[in-house]
Design a protein around this motif. Structure first.
Motif, PDB file in Angstrom:
ATOM      1  N   GLN A 176      34.216  31.819  34.351  1.00 47.41           N
ATOM      2  CA  GLN A 176      34.759  31.607  35.691  1.00 47.41           C
ATOM      3  C   GLN A 176      33.692  31.003  36.608  1.00 47.41           C
ATOM      4  OE1 GLN A 176      38.013  32.142  35.679  1.00 47.41           O
ATOM      5  NE2 GLN A 176      37.717  33.028  33.639  1.00 47.41           N
ATOM      6  N   SER A 177      34.124  30.228  37.587  1.00 47.34           N
ATOM      7  CA  SER A 177      33.170  29.688  38.558  1.00 47.34           C
ATOM      8  C   SER A 177      32.641  30.830  39.419  1.00 47.34           C
ATOM      9  CB  SER A 177      33.837  28.637  39.449  1.00 47.34           C
ATOM     10  OG  SER A 177      34.712  29.261  40.370  1.00 47.34           O
ATOM     11  N   ILE A 178      31.458  30.643  39.980  1.00 50.07           N
ATOM     12  CA  ILE A 178      30.878  31.690  40.816  1.00 50.07           C
ATOM     13  C   ILE A 178      31.732  31.905  42.069  1.00 50.07           C
ATOM     14  CG2 ILE A 178      29.261  30.186  42.071  1.00 50.07           C
ATOM     15  CD1 ILE A 178      28.675  33.831  40.918  1.00 50.07           C
ATOM     16  N   GLU A 179      32.336  30.862  42.582  1.00 48.59           N
ATOM     17  CA  GLU A 179      33.206  30.998  43.756  1.00 48.59           C
ATOM     18  C   GLU A 179      34.414  31.871  43.427  1.00 48.59           C
ATOM     19  OE1 GLU A 179      32.039  28.044  42.572  1.00 48.59           O
ATOM     20  OE2 GLU A 179      30.558  27.622  44.166  1.00 48.59           O
ATOM     21  N   ASP A 180      35.011  31.647  42.238  1.00 43.75           N
ATOM     22  CA  ASP A 180      36.142  32.474  41.827  1.00 43.75           C
ATOM     23  C   ASP A 180      35.720  33.922  41.617  1.00 43.75           C
ATOM     24  OD1 ASP A 180      37.732  30.254  41.962  1.00 43.75           O
ATOM     25  OD2 ASP A 180      38.098  30.096  39.802  1.00 43.75           O
ATOM     26  N   LEU A 181      34.541  34.132  41.026  1.00 49.62           N
ATOM     27  CA  LEU A 181      34.065  35.497  40.819  1.00 49.62           C
ATOM     28  C   LEU A 181      33.841  36.215  42.135  1.00 49.62           C
ATOM     29  CD1 LEU A 181      31.525  35.525  37.858  1.00 49.62           C
ATOM     30  CD2 LEU A 181      33.877  36.333  37.924  1.00 49.62           C
ATOM     31  N   ASP A 182      33.346  35.501  43.133  1.00 48.67           N
ATOM     32  CA  ASP A 182      33.166  36.118  44.452  1.00 48.67           C
ATOM     33  C   ASP A 182      34.504  36.622  45.006  1.00 48.67           C
ATOM     34  OD1 ASP A 182      30.433  35.639  44.461  1.00 48.67           O
ATOM     35  OD2 ASP A 182      30.564  33.864  45.739  1.00 48.67           O
ATOM     36  N   ILE A 183      35.540  35.805  44.879  1.00 49.51           N
ATOM     37  CA  ILE A 183      36.867  36.193  45.379  1.00 49.51           C
ATOM     38  C   ILE A 183      37.444  37.326  44.528  1.00 49.51           C
ATOM     39  CG2 ILE A 183      39.229  35.423  45.844  1.00 49.51           C
ATOM     40  CD1 ILE A 183      37.135  34.248  47.773  1.00 49.51           C
ATOM     41  N   VAL A 184      37.283  37.253  43.220  1.00 53.20           N
ATOM     42  CA  VAL A 184      37.777  38.317  42.346  1.00 53.20           C
ATOM     43  C   VAL A 184      37.066  39.633  42.683  1.00 53.20           C
ATOM     44  CG1 VAL A 184      37.863  39.126  39.944  1.00 53.20           C
ATOM     45  CG2 VAL A 184      38.562  36.791  40.505  1.00 53.20           C
ATOM     46  N   GLY A 185      35.769  39.578  42.987  1.00 53.78           N
ATOM     47  CA  GLY A 185      35.048  40.773  43.436  1.00 53.78           C
ATOM     48  C   GLY A 185      35.662  41.355  44.698  1.00 53.78           C
ATOM     49  N   LYS A 186      36.084  40.476  45.613  1.00 53.83           N
ATOM     50  CA  LYS A 186      36.738  40.956  46.839  1.00 53.83           C
ATOM     51  C   LYS A 186      38.089  41.585  46.522  1.00 53.83           C
ATOM     52  CE  LYS A 186      34.384  37.907  49.935  1.00 53.83           C
ATOM     53  NZ  LYS A 186      34.421  36.750  50.756  1.00 53.83           N
ATOM     54  N   ILE A 187      38.794  41.015  45.544  1.00 52.86           N
ATOM     55  CA  ILE A 187      40.075  41.620  45.146  1.00 52.86           C
ATOM     56  C   ILE A 187      39.828  43.022  44.599  1.00 52.86           C
ATOM     57  CG2 ILE A 187      42.026  41.469  43.549  1.00 52.86           C
ATOM     58  CD1 ILE A 187      41.779  38.374  43.790  1.00 52.86           C
ATOM     59  N   PHE A 188      38.820  43.183  43.742  1.00 54.75           N
ATOM     60  CA  PHE A 188      38.472  44.510  43.240  1.00 54.75           C
ATOM     61  C   PHE A 188      38.178  45.451  44.411  1.00 54.75           C
ATOM     62  CE2 PHE A 188      37.765  42.785  38.962  1.00 54.75           C
ATOM     63  CZ  PHE A 188      38.201  43.848  38.188  1.00 54.75           C
ATOM     64  N   PHE A 189      37.377  44.972  45.355  1.00 52.89           N
ATOM     65  CA  PHE A 189      37.000  45.798  46.498  1.00 52.89           C
ATOM     66  C   PHE A 189      38.235  46.198  47.311  1.00 52.89           C
ATOM     67  CE2 PHE A 189      35.682  46.344  50.923  1.00 52.89           C
ATOM     68  CZ  PHE A 189      34.733  47.340  50.773  1.00 52.89           C
ATOM     69  N   SER A 237      50.529  41.919  47.756  1.00 54.91           N
ATOM     70  CA  SER A 237      50.860  41.144  48.952  1.00 54.91           C
ATOM     71  C   SER A 237      49.876  41.417  50.089  1.00 54.91           C
ATOM     72  CB  SER A 237      52.294  41.444  49.409  1.00 54.91           C
ATOM     73  OG  SER A 237      52.438  42.825  49.700  1.00 54.91           O
ATOM     74  N   LEU A 238      49.458  42.678  50.256  1.00 56.63           N
ATOM     75  CA  LEU A 238      48.496  43.006  51.314  1.00 56.63           C
ATOM     76  C   LEU A 238      47.115  42.440  50.998  1.00 56.63           C
ATOM     77  CD1 LEU A 238      49.536  46.699  52.061  1.00 56.63           C
ATOM     78  CD2 LEU A 238      50.011  44.674  53.443  1.00 56.63           C
ATOM     79  N   VAL A 239      46.721  42.493  49.743  1.00 56.70           N
ATOM     80  CA  VAL A 239      45.438  41.913  49.327  1.00 56.70           C
ATOM     81  C   VAL A 239      45.452  40.411  49.581  1.00 56.70           C
ATOM     82  CG1 VAL A 239      43.977  41.408  47.328  1.00 56.70           C
ATOM     83  CG2 VAL A 239      44.877  43.715  47.656  1.00 56.70           C
ATOM     84  N   MET A 240      46.549  39.758  49.212  1.00 58.76           N
ATOM     85  CA  MET A 240      46.646  38.313  49.403  1.00 58.76           C
ATOM     86  C   MET A 240      46.608  37.945  50.883  1.00 58.76           C
ATOM     87  SD  MET A 240      49.247  37.363  46.307  1.00 58.76           S
ATOM     88  CE  MET A 240      49.197  35.591  46.506  1.00 58.76           C
ATOM     89  N   GLU A 241      47.273  38.733  51.732  1.00 57.17           N
ATOM     90  CA  GLU A 241      47.237  38.474  53.180  1.00 57.17           C
ATOM     91  C   GLU A 241      45.815  38.558  53.711  1.00 57.17           C
ATOM     92  OE1 GLU A 241      49.917  40.907  55.488  1.00 57.17           O
ATOM     93  OE2 GLU A 241      51.580  40.432  54.138  1.00 57.17           O
ATOM     94  N   LYS A 242      45.072  39.577  53.297  1.00 54.72           N
ATOM     95  CA  LYS A 242      43.693  39.731  53.766  1.00 54.72           C
ATOM     96  C   LYS A 242      42.813  38.591  53.264  1.00 54.72           C
ATOM     97  CE  LYS A 242      43.614  44.522  54.859  1.00 54.72           C
ATOM     98  NZ  LYS A 242      43.001  45.796  54.790  1.00 54.72           N
ATOM     99  N   LEU A 243      42.999  38.183  52.016  1.00 57.55           N
ATOM    100  CA  LEU A 243      42.204  37.080  51.484  1.00 57.55           C
ATOM    101  C   LEU A 243      42.530  35.766  52.189  1.00 57.55           C
ATOM    102  CD1 LEU A 243      42.182  37.873  47.673  1.00 57.55           C
ATOM    103  CD2 LEU A 243      40.250  37.986  49.241  1.00 57.55           C
ATOM    104  N   GLU A 244      43.795  35.556  52.554  1.00 56.32           N
ATOM    105  CA  GLU A 244      44.171  34.351  53.299  1.00 56.32           C
ATOM    106  C   GLU A 244      43.456  34.306  54.642  1.00 56.32           C
ATOM    107  OE1 GLU A 244      48.421  34.144  53.649  1.00 56.32           O
ATOM    108  OE2 GLU A 244      48.685  34.004  51.480  1.00 56.32           O
ATOM    109  N   ILE A 245      43.296  35.468  55.272  1.00 54.85           N
ATOM    110  CA  ILE A 245      42.592  35.536  56.557  1.00 54.85           C
ATOM    111  C   ILE A 245      41.100  35.318  56.356  1.00 54.85           C
ATOM    112  CG2 ILE A 245      41.960  37.081  58.467  1.00 54.85           C
ATOM    113  CD1 ILE A 245      44.796  38.362  58.055  1.00 54.85           C
ATOM    114  N   LEU A 246      40.525  35.991  55.360  1.00 59.49           N
ATOM    115  CA  LEU A 246      39.084  35.895  55.112  1.00 59.49           C
ATOM    116  C   LEU A 246      38.675  34.527  54.559  1.00 59.49           C
ATOM    117  CD1 LEU A 246      38.507  39.391  53.449  1.00 59.49           C
ATOM    118  CD2 LEU A 246      37.677  38.660  55.690  1.00 59.49           C
ATOM    119  N   HIS A 247      39.514  33.953  53.709  1.00 56.45           N
ATOM    120  CA  HIS A 247      39.186  32.702  53.019  1.00 56.45           C
ATOM    121  C   HIS A 247      40.391  31.771  53.014  1.00 56.45           C
ATOM    122  CE1 HIS A 247      35.520  34.536  51.558  1.00 56.45           C
ATOM    123  NE2 HIS A 247      36.249  35.591  51.271  1.00 56.45           N
ATOM    124  N   PRO A 248      40.708  31.154  54.141  1.00 53.47           N
ATOM    125  CA  PRO A 248      41.890  30.267  54.182  1.00 53.47           C
ATOM    126  C   PRO A 248      41.843  29.147  53.146  1.00 53.47           C
ATOM    127  CG  PRO A 248      40.908  30.529  56.369  1.00 53.47           C
ATOM    128  CD  PRO A 248      40.010  31.219  55.399  1.00 53.47           C
TER     129      PRO A 248
END
Length: 196
Positions: free
Chosen positions: A130-143, A153-164
């Motif tokens: 995986q790319s390092i950028e994808d791993l960073d986002i996947v780490g946030k999903i774990f968190f 759906s709530l995780v995706m909403e937060k990620l859209e706000i944090l990383h449009p």
């Protein structure tokens, strides 16, 4: 010149008295499996391993303010290992980051028992692709899944706000998370049922 093991680490490549793997052994194990690797990938991988049940000592790998897993303890141990000659640090001009590799000729590295990673070899190979950028986002999903929200759906909403900028790829990133979480669990844990 031979270096002595870390103070308090007279048993080379050991697990701690509580059966958990110490940070030095984790670093040797990950570099053995991943090869020459940057610090972000090492820390993302350690954070993911911790979240899928690897027996790691302490909770070193938290999401930092900058948005990806970071551990002061992890970096200190890595610096010690560089100072002792167990790990080499070089600058990768192309990736614009420092990368780390093992000094495989050193007795400490040769004697380190990394069998604890055997059940996680599949996940290490998958994570390394995986790319390092994808791993960073996947780490946030774990968190987010572990500490805040369990619904996709709530995780995706937060990620859209944090990383449009990743919004078009959120479903793909969620699939990477699921593949790691469900498909690449240690062999003895695959039959357990999880509520995600």
């Amino acid at each position: 010149m031979d270096h002595k093991p870390f103070p308090g680490n007279e048993l080379i490549g050991r697990t701690s008295t509580n059966g958990l793997v110490d940070t030095e052994t984790l670093i040797v194990g990950m570099l053995s499996q991943l090869g020459k690797t940057g610090q972000r990938r090492l820390e993302d991988t350690a954070y993911i391993l911790q979240n899928i049940g690897a027996p790691l000592e302490g909770e070193y790998y938290k999401i930092g303010a900058h948005g990806y897993p970071y551990s002061f303890d992890f970096r200190l141990k890595l610096d010690e290992m560089i100072d002792f000659g167990y790990v080499a640090e070089t600058c990768d001009e192309k990736r614009r980051e420092d990368v780390f590799s093992l000094n495989n000729e050193h007795k400490y590295v040769q004697a380190t028992d990394i069998a604890f990673l055997d059940p996680y070899k599949d996940v290490l190979q998958y994570v390394n692709k995986q790319s390092i950028e994808d791993l960073d986002i996947v780490g946030k999903i774990f968190f987010l899944k572990e500490h805040q929200d369990t619904k996709d759906s709530l995780v995706m909403e937060k990620l859209e706000i944090l990383h449009p900028s990743v919004e078009p790829r959120l479903n793909e990133l969620l699939l990477i998370y699921r593949a790691i979480r469900k498909g690449y669990q240690p062999r003895e844990q695959k039959n357990k049922v999880h509520a995600y």
